[in-house]
Design a protein around this motif. Structure first.
Motif, PDB file in Angstrom:
ATOM      1  N   PHE A 150       0.879  -1.109   0.178  1.00 51.64           N
ATOM      2  CA  PHE A 150      -0.002   0.047  -0.262  1.00 51.64           C
ATOM      3  C   PHE A 150       0.919   1.147   0.140  1.00 51.64           C
ATOM      4  O   PHE A 150       1.948   1.417   0.655  1.00 51.64           O
ATOM      5  CB  PHE A 150      -0.951  -0.198   1.315  1.00 51.64           C
ATOM      6  N   LEU A 151       0.468   2.181  -1.024  1.00 46.51           N
ATOM      7  CA  LEU A 151       1.295   3.396  -0.888  1.00 46.51           C
ATOM      8  C   LEU A 151       0.127   4.552  -0.942  1.00 46.51           C
ATOM      9  O   LEU A 151      -1.006   4.489  -1.542  1.00 46.51           O
ATOM     10  CB  LEU A 151       2.051   3.691  -2.149  1.00 46.51           C
ATOM     11  N   GLN A 152       0.364   5.623  -0.441  1.00 52.29           N
ATOM     12  CA  GLN A 152      -0.144   7.055  -0.576  1.00 52.29           C
ATOM     13  C   GLN A 152       0.086   7.554  -2.000  1.00 52.29           C
ATOM     14  O   GLN A 152       1.250   7.974  -1.882  1.00 52.29           O
ATOM     15  CB  GLN A 152      -0.074   7.904   0.620  1.00 52.29           C
ATOM     16  N   VAL A 153      -0.884   7.791  -2.815  1.00 52.57           N
ATOM     17  CA  VAL A 153      -0.778   8.169  -4.131  1.00 52.57           C
ATOM     18  C   VAL A 153      -1.692   9.517  -4.308  1.00 52.57           C
ATOM     19  O   VAL A 153      -2.779   9.745  -3.757  1.00 52.57           O
ATOM     20  CB  VAL A 153      -1.155   7.250  -5.344  1.00 52.57           C
ATOM     21  N   LYS A 154      -1.174  10.735  -4.601  1.00 50.32           N
ATOM     22  CA  LYS A 154      -1.702  11.908  -4.807  1.00 50.32           C
ATOM     23  C   LYS A 154      -2.480  11.930  -6.195  1.00 50.32           C
ATOM     24  O   LYS A 154      -2.011  11.579  -7.251  1.00 50.32           O
ATOM     25  CB  LYS A 154      -0.346  12.863  -5.111  1.00 50.32           C
ATOM     26  N   GLU A 155      -3.675  12.309  -5.904  1.00 47.97           N
ATOM     27  CA  GLU A 155      -4.576  12.355  -7.021  1.00 47.97           C
ATOM     28  C   GLU A 155      -4.303  13.545  -8.010  1.00 47.97           C
ATOM     29  O   GLU A 155      -3.885  14.644  -7.749  1.00 47.97           O
ATOM     30  CB  GLU A 155      -6.009  12.485  -6.525  1.00 47.97           C
ATOM     31  N   LEU A 156      -4.689  13.112  -9.209  1.00 50.28           N
ATOM     32  CA  LEU A 156      -4.278  14.155 -10.337  1.00 50.28           C
ATOM     33  C   LEU A 156      -5.104  15.316 -10.454  1.00 50.28           C
ATOM     34  O   LEU A 156      -6.396  15.244 -10.078  1.00 50.28           O
ATOM     35  CB  LEU A 156      -4.454  13.541 -11.776  1.00 50.28           C
ATOM     36  N   GLU A 175       2.004  15.219 -15.061  1.00 56.44           N
ATOM     37  CA  GLU A 175       2.988  14.150 -15.369  1.00 56.44           C
ATOM     38  C   GLU A 175       3.618  13.726 -14.078  1.00 56.44           C
ATOM     39  O   GLU A 175       4.314  12.499 -14.375  1.00 56.44           O
ATOM     40  CB  GLU A 175       3.889  14.567 -16.411  1.00 56.44           C
ATOM     41  N   LEU A 176       3.778  14.386 -12.909  1.00 58.14           N
ATOM     42  CA  LEU A 176       4.574  13.578 -11.916  1.00 58.14           C
ATOM     43  C   LEU A 176       3.437  12.934 -11.345  1.00 58.14           C
ATOM     44  O   LEU A 176       2.275  13.217 -10.944  1.00 58.14           O
ATOM     45  CB  LEU A 176       4.936  14.860 -10.861  1.00 58.14           C
ATOM     46  N   ARG A 177       3.933  11.693 -10.847  1.00 59.91           N
ATOM     47  CA  ARG A 177       3.239  10.632  -9.910  1.00 59.91           C
ATOM     48  C   ARG A 177       4.157  10.799  -8.589  1.00 59.91           C
ATOM     49  O   ARG A 177       5.340  10.277  -8.365  1.00 59.91           O
ATOM     50  CB  ARG A 177       3.561   9.308 -10.525  1.00 59.91           C
ATOM     51  N   LEU A 178       3.171  11.334  -7.597  1.00 55.28           N
ATOM     52  CA  LEU A 178       3.689  11.538  -6.429  1.00 55.28           C
ATOM     53  C   LEU A 178       3.286  10.336  -5.529  1.00 55.28           C
ATOM     54  O   LEU A 178       2.304  10.090  -5.420  1.00 55.28           O
ATOM     55  CB  LEU A 178       3.165  12.909  -5.989  1.00 55.28           C
ATOM     56  N   LEU A 179       4.390   9.343  -4.879  1.00 60.12           N
ATOM     57  CA  LEU A 179       3.842   8.652  -3.856  1.00 60.12           C
ATOM     58  C   LEU A 179       4.413   8.863  -2.496  1.00 60.12           C
ATOM     59  O   LEU A 179       5.312   9.803  -2.197  1.00 60.12           O
ATOM     60  CB  LEU A 179       4.366   7.299  -4.454  1.00 60.12           C
ATOM     61  N   MET A 212       8.277  10.036  -2.443  1.00 64.22           N
ATOM     62  CA  MET A 212       9.015   9.799  -3.755  1.00 64.22           C
ATOM     63  C   MET A 212       8.278  10.273  -4.905  1.00 64.22           C
ATOM     64  O   MET A 212       6.724  10.312  -4.737  1.00 64.22           O
ATOM     65  CB  MET A 212       9.535   8.353  -3.777  1.00 64.22           C
ATOM     66  N   CYS A 213       8.899  10.374  -6.128  1.00 63.82           N
ATOM     67  CA  CYS A 213       8.265  10.945  -7.345  1.00 63.82           C
ATOM     68  C   CYS A 213       8.924  10.098  -8.296  1.00 63.82           C
ATOM     69  O   CYS A 213      10.010   9.930  -8.559  1.00 63.82           O
ATOM     70  CB  CYS A 213       8.296  12.458  -7.432  1.00 63.82           C
ATOM     71  N   ILE A 214       7.985   9.961  -9.417  1.00 62.42           N
ATOM     72  CA  ILE A 214       8.273   9.278 -10.582  1.00 62.42           C
ATOM     73  C   ILE A 214       8.167  10.177 -11.630  1.00 62.42           C
ATOM     74  O   ILE A 214       6.768  10.667 -12.009  1.00 62.42           O
ATOM     75  CB  ILE A 214       7.539   7.940 -11.016  1.00 62.42           C
ATOM     76  N   LYS A 215       9.384  10.793 -12.127  1.00 67.88           N
ATOM     77  CA  LYS A 215       9.473  11.965 -13.210  1.00 67.88           C
ATOM     78  C   LYS A 215       9.718  11.631 -14.576  1.00 67.88           C
ATOM     79  O   LYS A 215      10.944  10.731 -14.657  1.00 67.88           O
ATOM     80  CB  LYS A 215      10.308  12.940 -12.580  1.00 67.88           C
TER      81      LYS A 215
END
Length: 582
Positions: A284-290, A363-367, A350-353
Motif C-alpha cells: 500500500f502507498l499513498q498516491v496523490k490524485e491528479l 505528469e509527476l506521479r507522487l507517492l 517519492m516521485c516518478i518523473k
C-alpha cells in the motif's frame, strides 16, 4: 602543293614553332583558292591541338606501385611515328609516363578484381591521381559499407555545487559519465576517493532530487533539466548497500516471485538482475490524485513493465490494474519537502518523473510510503528493475580497481569491521583476544590509559601559551565529522542525504546544553542521538558517553575509540558525514 599540305599536317612540332604565316603568304602566289587555304589552316590547328593535348596528358600521369613509370608499347610506338626527328627536350618528355587512358583502364580492372565484401579504401594520396576530370573510385555495395564514424566528443562546461553552497565550473567531454565527473571533482578538491561520491540531480522548484547512476551521461541528463535545476556533489554511502545485504532491503511481505526462491541473498539478487525473471514489489502507498491536493491509499504493484495500482482492493488481475508510470522513460526521485510543498502525509515521499526537458505537474506521479524502510525498498527495486546488470557492474568496478591496485598502495587507515580485532600487547608478543568480555575490559583499560597519558601531557605542557584545556575543547572543530551548531532536523537531513547505512554518524553542538555535544548515528535505517557530556576529574575536563565510565580528553579520542569499539552504542562508528567546499 598537295604534298606540302600532307607534310605540314604530319609535322605538328614545326608548326608549333614557326606557325602557319609563311605558308599562308605563299599560297596566293601559286594561285590556290580561299577554300584550300582554309583547309590547310584547319588541318594545321588540329595537329597542333593534338600535340598539346598529348603533352599535357603525359605531364599528369601518376606513378604506379614501387615508383615505376607507367608504360605501354603501342602508345609509345605511335608517339615515335608522329615525331621522327626528336630533339633532346622531346626525349626527356618521352621518358615521362604515357597517356592517362591506360592508367584509367588499369584502375577499372582493379575495381573489377576487388572483393565486393570489402569496403572501398580511400586514397591517402589524392594529389598523385589523375586530374579533376578523372572518375572517382567505385563505391562498395551499401551492405558492405562500414558505419559512418561517430563525431568526436566535444567539450562542455558543467557547473557543480557542493553542500555548503560553493560551486565549480568544470570543462568535461560530452561523453563523460557521472562516475568520471565525480573522480575529476575528487581530484580537484583533494578529497579521499572511497567510491561513495555521487552526483545529485537537484530540482528546487519541484522539490525533487536523485542520485545519478554511475553510467549515466552527464550532458544528456543536463539537457533534460530546467534552468533553475543544478548538480550537487555529495556523499552517498547507501548507493550499493543493497548488494551487501539485500535481505534488509526487501522484506518478505513486499516481494513475490513467479518462480520458486530459496530466500538466500544470492538468489534474491539474481531474480532482480536476471531479465528473464519477474519479481514483483507490492504493498500500500499513498498516491496523490491528479489535479487535486488530496492523497489516496492504493494497492500498488511494481513490475518490469511499469508501476500499476489496483482498482479493486488488493487484486492483481490484469483487468483491475491501471498503469501509473513507465520504468524505461522515467526516473525515481526523493521528495525533499513533500509535506510542505505537496501536502504529503509524511516525509517519506517519492516521485516518478518522465525523462524529458519540459514537463507538467500532472505528469509527476507522487507517492508516499509509511516509513523509511518501505520507501527504500520501492526505490531500490525501481533502480534494479530498470537498470539490472548495469548497477551490478557499477558496483563491481571499484572493487576490481582496488584488487588491481592493492599490491602497490595501502590505505592510511582501515576501519572495516572484518579487519579489526582486539589485541593484547602487554606481553612480549601480541595476542588476539577471542573472549568478548576480555576484549571489553581491555577497551575500558585503554580508555583509562588514554586519560592518564593525556594528563601527563597536560602537566608537561602546562607552560604553553595556549592552555591544554582550551586546545582540547576546540581541536574537534578541525575534523570533517564535526558540523558545528546545526539543529536536530538538519543533522537528520544530512544523514538521510548521505545514506541510511549502519555506522553513519556526525557530531554537532548540543542545542539544550551549551557545554555538551551530540553524536547523531544511523542504525537499521533509523537515526539516533547520543549526548556527549563534559565531566571533571582531578581538575581536568573530559568527555563521556556512558555517564563517566569511559572518559576521553577530547572528542577526537572519543571518535577513535568508538570506531574500534561499539561500547554503549548500537554499532561502531563507520562512516562520517562530510561536506567538501569545491
Amino acid at each position: 602543293m598537295g604534298d606540302k599540305v600532307g607534310q605540314s599536317s604530319s609535322k605538328p612540332q614545326n608548326l608549333a614553332r614557326t606557325g602557319f604565316s609563311s605558308q599562308s603568304r605563299s599560297q596566293p602566289e601559286h594561285g590556290f583558292g580561299l577554300q584550300l587555304l582554309m583547309n590547310d589552316i584547319n588541318s594545321s590547328l588540329e595537329s597542333l591541338n593534338s600535340a598539346c593535348n598529348m603533352q599535357s596528358d603525359t605531364d599528369t600521369v601518376p606513378l604506379l606501385q614501387n615508383g615505376q613509370h607507367a608504360s605501354n608499347q603501342p602508345a609509345a610506338s605511335s608517339s615515335r611515328s608522329l615525331q621522327p626527328q626528336a630533339s633532346p627536350r622531346q626525349k626527356v618528355q618521352r621518358s615521362q609516363p604515357v597517356h592517362i587512358l591506360p592508367i584509367r583502364r588499369l584502375q577499372e580492372e582493379d575495381q573489377q578484381f576487388r572483393t565486393s565484401s570489402l569496403p572501398a579504401i580511400p586514397n591517402p594520396f589524392p594529389e598523385l591521381c589523375g586530374g579533376a576530370g578523372s572518375p572517382p573510385p567505385a563505391a562498395a555495395p551499401p551492405s558492405s559499407l562500414p558505419p559512418p564514424p561517430s563525431q568526436p566528443p566535444t567539450k562542455q562546461d558543467v557547473k557543480v555545487f557542493s553542500e555548503d553552497g560553493t560551486s565549480k565550473v568544470v570543462e568535461i567531454l560530452t561523453d563523460m559519465t557521472a562516475r568520471d565527473l565525480c573522480q575529476l571533482l575528487v581530484y580537484k578538491s583533494h578529497c579521499v576517493d572511497d567510491n561513495s561520491w555521487t552526483l545529485v540531480e537537484h530540482h528546487p522548484q519541484l522539490g525533487l532530487e536523485r542520485c545519478l547512476e554511475d553510467h549515466e551521461i552527464v550532458v544528456q541528463v543536463e539537457s533534460t533539466m530546467p534552468s533553475e535545476s543544478k548538480f550537487l556533489f555529495r556523499k552517498n554511502y547507501a548507493k550499493y548497500e543493497f548488494f551487501k545485504n539485500p535481505v534488509n532491503f526487501f522484506p518478505d511481505q513486499m516481494v513475490t516471485w513467479c518462480q520458486q526462491s530459496n530466500g538466500s541473498q544470492a538468489q534474491l539478487l539474481q531474480n532482480f538482475l536476471n531479465s528473464s525473471s519477474c519479481p514483483e514489489i507490492q504493498g500500500f502507498l499513498q498516491v496523490k490524485e491528479l489535479g487535486r491536493k488530496s492523497w489516496k491509499k492504493l494497492y500498488v504493484c511494481l513490475r518490469r513493465s511499469g508501476l500499476y495500482y489496483s482498482t479493486k482492493g488488493t487484486s492483481k488481475e490484469p483487468r483491475h490494474l491501471q498503469l501509473l508510470a513507465d520504468l524505461e522513460e522515467s526516473s525515481i526521485f526523493y521528495l525533499i519537502a513533500g509535506k510542505k510543498q505537496y501536502n504529503a502525509p509524511n516525509d517519506h515521499g517519492m516521485c516518478i518523473k518522465p525523462n524529458k526537458a519540459k514537463i507538467e505537474m500532472k505528469e509527476l506521479r507522487l507517492l508516499c510510503a509509511e516509513d523509511e524502510q518501505i520507501r527504500t525498498c520501492w526505490m531500490t527495486a525501481f533502480r534494479l528493475l530498470k537498470y539490472g546488470m548495469l548497477l551490478y557492474q557499477n558496483y563491481r568496478i571499484p572493487q576490481q580497481r582496488k584488487a588491481l591496485l592493492s599490491p602497490f598502495n595501502t590505505p592510511v587507515r582501515s576501519v572495516s569491521e572484518n579487519s579489526l580485532v582486539a589485541m593484547d600487547f602487554s606481553g612480549q608478543t601480541g595476542r588476539v583476544i577471542d573472549n568478548p568480555a576480555e576484549a571489553q575490559s581491555a577497551a575500558l583499560e585503554e580508555g583509562h590509559a588514554w586519560r592518564k597519558r593525556s594528563t601527563r601531557m597536560n602537566i608537561l605542557s602546562s607552560q604553553s601559551p595556549l592552555h591544554p584545556s582550551t586546545l582540547n575543547s576546540v581541536i574537534h572543530r578541525t575534523q570533517h565529522w564535526f558540523h558545528g551548531r546545526i539543529s536536530r532536523e538538519e543533522s537528520h537531513r544530512i544523514i538521510k542525504q548521505q545514506g541510511l547505512v549502519d555506522g553513519l554518524f556526525l557530531l554537532r553542538d548540543s542545542q539544550s546544553n551549551p557545554k555538551a555535544f551530540v553524536l547523531t548515528l544511523c542504525h537499521h535505517q533509523k537515526i539516533k542521538n547520543f549526548q556527549i557530556l563534559p565531566c571533571e576529574d582531578d581538575g581536568q575536563t573530559f568527555f563521556t558517553l556512558d555517564d563517566g565510565n569511559t572518559k576521553f580528553s577530547d572528542l577526537i579520542q572519543l571518535v577513535d575509540f568508538y570506531q574500534l569499539n561499539k561500547g554503549v552504542l548500537p554499532c561502531k562508528l563507520k562512516h562520517h558525514c562530510i561536506r567538501v567546499a569545491l
